[in-house]
Design an enzyme around this catalytic site. Structure first.
Site, PDB file in Angstrom:
ATOM      1  N   SER A  69      69.517 107.109  42.553  1.00  0.00           N
ATOM      2  CA  SER A  69      70.334 107.941  43.444  1.00  0.00           C
ATOM      3  C   SER A  69      70.503 109.354  42.910  1.00  0.00           C
ATOM      4  O   SER A  69      70.393 109.586  41.710  1.00  0.00           O
ATOM      5  CB  SER A  69      71.737 107.350  43.599  1.00  0.00           C
ATOM      6  OG  SER A  69      71.675 106.027  43.995  1.00  0.00           O
TER       7      SER A  69
HETATM    8  N1  SAH Z   1      71.618 102.005  40.300  1.00  0.00           N
HETATM    9  C1  SAH Z   1      70.218 102.286  40.158  1.00  0.00           C
HETATM   10  C2  SAH Z   1      69.510 102.650  41.437  1.00  0.00           C
HETATM   11  C3  SAH Z   1      69.388 101.503  42.284  1.00  0.00           C
HETATM   12  S1  SAH Z   1      68.176 101.486  43.541  1.00  0.00           S
HETATM   13  C4  SAH Z   1      69.932 103.348  39.129  1.00  0.00           C
HETATM   14  O1  SAH Z   1      70.884 103.874  38.520  1.00  0.00           O
HETATM   15  O2  SAH Z   1      68.764 103.625  38.904  1.00  0.00           O
HETATM   16  C5  SAH Z   1      68.654  99.926  44.144  1.00  0.00           C
HETATM   17  C6  SAH Z   1      68.236  98.770  43.284  1.00  0.00           C
HETATM   18  O3  SAH Z   1      68.779  97.594  43.860  1.00  0.00           O
HETATM   19  C7  SAH Z   1      66.729  98.561  43.236  1.00  0.00           C
HETATM   20  O4  SAH Z   1      66.281  98.557  41.921  1.00  0.00           O
HETATM   21  C8  SAH Z   1      66.529  97.203  43.913  1.00  0.00           C
HETATM   22  O5  SAH Z   1      65.472  96.446  43.366  1.00  0.00           O
HETATM   23  C9  SAH Z   1      67.864  96.548  43.662  1.00  0.00           C
HETATM   24  N2  SAH Z   1      68.202  95.463  44.569  1.00  0.00           N
HETATM   25  C10 SAH Z   1      67.978  95.358  45.905  1.00  0.00           C
HETATM   26  N3  SAH Z   1      68.440  94.194  46.368  1.00  0.00           N
HETATM   27  C11 SAH Z   1      68.981  93.537  45.304  1.00  0.00           C
HETATM   28  C12 SAH Z   1      69.616  92.281  45.142  1.00  0.00           C
HETATM   29  N4  SAH Z   1      69.821  91.442  46.170  1.00  0.00           N
HETATM   30  N5  SAH Z   1      70.040  91.911  43.915  1.00  0.00           N
HETATM   31  C13 SAH Z   1      69.851  92.738  42.848  1.00  0.00           C
HETATM   32  N6  SAH Z   1      69.260  93.937  42.935  1.00  0.00           N
HETATM   33  C14 SAH Z   1      68.828  94.347  44.150  1.00  0.00           C
END
Ligand code: SAH
Length: 221
Positions: A69
């Site tokens: 993000s």
């Molecule tokens: N917080 C992160 C950015 C997240 S992007 C950072 O600081 O880089 C969103 C993330 O959520 C992705 O890596 C994706 O794989 C994960 N995601 C999506 N659905 C999910 C789920 N059901 N359980 C765990 N992770 C999930």
């Protein structure tokens, strides 16, 4: 509580300072959050080819169709979450590990779950290299939370479900806060839910744009 991170020199310190000025201009007021953003090397959480863009206020790709993000959103969500001084925080969607690294310097213990194993391994290595030992990562579907470590004072979801995951509500401590982007792609709202006396109070904040949460809806609240 503040944890210092180890092993970063002055690399990009000036560009980091500039980013913090921008965050302040955009309304981030919590000095603790700004200080942690100032000293955390975001360039170590993206591919080397993108490192030069790490201190722009933009989202960046982290592979597997996922994104880290933009710094403003990371700061804003951290600020909202930390207002209540949580001690134990759960993050759903570890991704690069950057948001977890920010939280780790502001709270006692961070738990973070991610559904893509390669991202978990990479994030674990980065956090270890920075000496952030108070973060525990797990490869799992975060829509179910992390039951064995519950309750949490705060839960932060960094991928957008289009349903409200009940397990996350259940794993919230009394007085706790759940912050999540809610809704379909292109029509998401940042939602804050506070657990007070057994009741859940919902506040809709601003429009946001996150990758979708992949998971199995367990029922809509
Ligand atoms: N917080 C992160 C950015 C997240 S992007 C950072 O600081 O880089 C969103 C993330 O959520 C992705 O890596 C994706 O794989 C994960 N995601 C999506 N659905 C999910 C789920 N059901 N359980 C765990 N992770 C999930």
């Amino acid at each position: 509580m503040q944890t210092r991170i180890r092993g970063i020199g002055m690399t990009s310190q000036r560009t980091r300072d500039r980013l913090v000025c921008r965050l302040r201009d955009r309304g981030i007021a919590d000095e603790r959050v700004l200080e942690v953003m100032r000293r955390t090397p975001r360039h170590l959480f993206v591919d080397e080819a993108l490192a030069s863009r790490a201190y722009e206020d933009t989202a960046l790709p982290i592979g597997f169709g996922q994104t880290l993000s933009q710094p403003y959103i990371v700061a804003r969500m951290t600020e909202i979450l930390c207002q209540a001084r949580p001690r134990r925080v759960l993050e759903v969607g570890t991704g690069s590990g950057y948001q977890a690294a920010i939280l780790a310097q502001l709270v006692e213990r961070v738990y973070s779950v991610e559904r893509i194993d390669a991202l978990v391994r990479q994030a674990r290595r980065r956090l270890r290299d920075l000496g952030l030992a108070n973060v525990q990562l797990r490869h799992s579907d975060g829509s179910w939370g992390w039951e064995s470590q519950a309750p949490f004072d705060a839960i932060l979801v960094t991928a957008a479900p289009d349903w409200l995951p009940t397990p996350l509500l259940q794993q919230l401590a009394e007085g706790g806060r759940l912050l999540l982007p809610l809704g379909e792609r292109g029509r998401q709202t940042l939602v804050l839910i506070r657990r007070q006396g057994g009741e859940f109070e919902r506040t809709d904040l601003e429009a946001v744009s996150f990758v979708p949460l992949v998971g199995s809806p367990d029922g809509v609240v």
